[in-house]
Motif scaffolding. Structure first.
Motif, PDB file in Angstrom:
ATOM      1  N   VAL A 108      -6.674  -4.859  -1.138  1.00 45.24           N
ATOM      2  CA  VAL A 108      -5.585  -3.988  -0.701  1.00 45.24           C
ATOM      3  C   VAL A 108      -5.552  -3.891   0.813  1.00 45.24           C
ATOM      4  O   VAL A 108      -4.514  -4.120   1.451  1.00 45.24           O
ATOM      5  CB  VAL A 108      -5.706  -2.585  -1.326  1.00 45.24           C
ATOM      6  CG1 VAL A 108      -4.615  -1.653  -0.786  1.00 45.24           C
ATOM      7  CG2 VAL A 108      -5.622  -2.662  -2.845  1.00 45.24           C
ATOM      8  N   ASN A 109      -6.695  -3.532   1.419  1.00 46.47           N
ATOM      9  CA  ASN A 109      -6.703  -3.322   2.869  1.00 46.47           C
ATOM     10  C   ASN A 109      -6.681  -4.623   3.660  1.00 46.47           C
ATOM     11  O   ASN A 109      -6.383  -4.634   4.851  1.00 46.47           O
ATOM     12  CB  ASN A 109      -7.898  -2.465   3.292  1.00 46.47           C
ATOM     13  CG  ASN A 109      -9.235  -3.125   2.968  1.00 46.47           C
ATOM     14  OD1 ASN A 109      -9.428  -4.316   3.122  1.00 46.47           O
ATOM     15  ND2 ASN A 109     -10.205  -2.317   2.524  1.00 46.47           N
ATOM     16  N   ILE A 114      -8.880   3.221  -3.220  1.00 46.35           N
ATOM     17  CA  ILE A 114      -7.868   2.173  -3.078  1.00 46.35           C
ATOM     18  C   ILE A 114      -7.952   1.510  -1.710  1.00 46.35           C
ATOM     19  O   ILE A 114      -7.934   0.279  -1.591  1.00 46.35           O
ATOM     20  CB  ILE A 114      -6.457   2.743  -3.317  1.00 46.35           C
ATOM     21  CG1 ILE A 114      -6.273   3.116  -4.789  1.00 46.35           C
ATOM     22  CG2 ILE A 114      -5.387   1.730  -2.911  1.00 46.35           C
ATOM     23  CD1 ILE A 114      -4.946   3.765  -5.094  1.00 46.35           C
ATOM     24  N   ILE A 121       2.087   1.945  -3.447  1.00 49.96           N
ATOM     25  CA  ILE A 121       1.012   2.537  -4.246  1.00 49.96           C
ATOM     26  C   ILE A 121       0.911   4.026  -3.964  1.00 49.96           C
ATOM     27  O   ILE A 121       0.803   4.849  -4.883  1.00 49.96           O
ATOM     28  CB  ILE A 121      -0.326   1.838  -3.957  1.00 49.96           C
ATOM     29  CG1 ILE A 121      -0.312   0.406  -4.495  1.00 49.96           C
ATOM     30  CG2 ILE A 121      -1.490   2.617  -4.576  1.00 49.96           C
ATOM     31  CD1 ILE A 121      -1.537  -0.407  -4.115  1.00 49.96           C
ATOM     32  N   VAL A 149      -3.210  -5.309  -6.059  1.00 50.13           N
ATOM     33  CA  VAL A 149      -2.037  -4.478  -5.749  1.00 50.13           C
ATOM     34  C   VAL A 149      -1.092  -4.415  -6.934  1.00 50.13           C
ATOM     35  O   VAL A 149      -0.625  -3.335  -7.330  1.00 50.13           O
ATOM     36  CB  VAL A 149      -1.305  -5.025  -4.505  1.00 50.13           C
ATOM     37  CG1 VAL A 149       0.063  -4.363  -4.356  1.00 50.13           C
ATOM     38  CG2 VAL A 149      -2.132  -4.799  -3.258  1.00 50.13           C
ATOM     39  N   PHE A 203       0.835  -1.207   0.000  1.00 52.94           N
ATOM     40  CA  PHE A 203       0.000   0.000   0.000  1.00 52.94           C
ATOM     41  C   PHE A 203       0.867   1.252   0.000  1.00 52.94           C
ATOM     42  O   PHE A 203       0.549   2.243  -0.670  1.00 52.94           O
ATOM     43  CB  PHE A 203      -0.915  -0.013   1.222  1.00 52.94           C
ATOM     44  CG  PHE A 203      -1.815   1.180   1.313  1.00 52.94           C
ATOM     45  CD1 PHE A 203      -2.762   1.431   0.339  1.00 52.94           C
ATOM     46  CD2 PHE A 203      -1.720   2.056   2.387  1.00 52.94           C
ATOM     47  CE1 PHE A 203      -3.603   2.543   0.425  1.00 52.94           C
ATOM     48  CE2 PHE A 203      -2.545   3.160   2.483  1.00 52.94           C
ATOM     49  CZ  PHE A 203      -3.496   3.408   1.495  1.00 52.94           C
TER      50      PHE A 203
END
Length: 224
Positions: free
Chosen positions: A180-181, A174, A131, A195, A128
């Motif tokens: 992602v989370n 996102i 990103i 991701v 993350f």
């Protein structure tokens, strides 16, 4: 001869804007130092300031290095020297992008080192974080590309507004993605398909924007 001229133009831009780059690095360093205080408030403020320092440089550098040179009539003087349009285009692209990449790369590396060195920060946050590092880089490429191609203050300001107002929205969408989370609290980085697709999209966007900018710049025959 061509390399000497281009190198001289790049060094000229560095001398004029090195303070901006160094101040951005100092701000990033101060933000990371704040994160090291190891409480929730300092972590939040330090993280926000860290990315703000990159976003501010990404917004200011193209205007200062490209648009203001035309506004201050410096461009007319430069083009009166034995400098071709292509040499000017290459030097301006190299200096604008190079100065930002220097600050961005050093700041990103320092941020990753901090994450890896902290046992209380799970390594699952690394994808993350990468990103997030990519967002101001893409935004800078959009703003710099607009400034270099259009040479218009109005279009550059418009691109800056669009990019800077988009970061929050992009972050929101996102971080709400379960792919992602879901791995943020993992002890190891989770390289999910989502991701990898987002990271690949950022890399592709940077490559396309810079490639298109260089192509259009190289086709110009005059800059005044």
């Amino acid at each position: 001869m061509n390399g000497t001229v281009i190198r001289a133009l790049i060094l000229k831009d560095w001398r004029l804007h090195r303070v901006q780059v160094l101040l951005s690095l100092v701000a990033s360093g101060a933000a990371l130092a704040l994160v090291q205080l190891r409480n929730e408030t300092s972590f939040l403020i330090g993280t926000v300031w860290f990315f703000v320092s990159l976003i501010v440089l990404a917004s200011m550098l193209p205007v200062s290095n490209v648009i203001n040179e035309r506004k201050n009539k410096n461009l007319a003087f430069l083009m009166s020297l034995p400098v071709s349009a292509l040499q000017y285009a290459i030097s301006k692209m190299a200096s604008t992008i190079g100065m930002f990449l220097l600050s961005w790369a050093v700041s990103a590396a320092a941020g990753l080192i901090l994450v890896l060195s902290r046992s209380d920060i799970p390594n699952g946050i690394i994808p993350f974080t990468l990103i997030l590092f990519g967002l101001p880089l893409v935004g800078f490429c959009v703003i710099a590309g607009t400034a270099l191609i259009s040479e218009s203050e109005g279009w550059t300001i418009a691109a800056t507004i669009v990019c800077n107002s988009s970061y929050g929205l992009i972050y929101y969408f996102i971080i709400r993605n379960p792919a992602v989370n879901g791995g943020l609290n993992s002890r190891v980085p989770v390289w999910s398909r989502a991701v990898l697709m987002i990271l690949a999209g950022e890399v592709l966007a940077v490559a396309l924007i810079l490639g298109l900018t260089f192509y259009l710049q190289s086709r110009k025959r005059e800059f005044i």
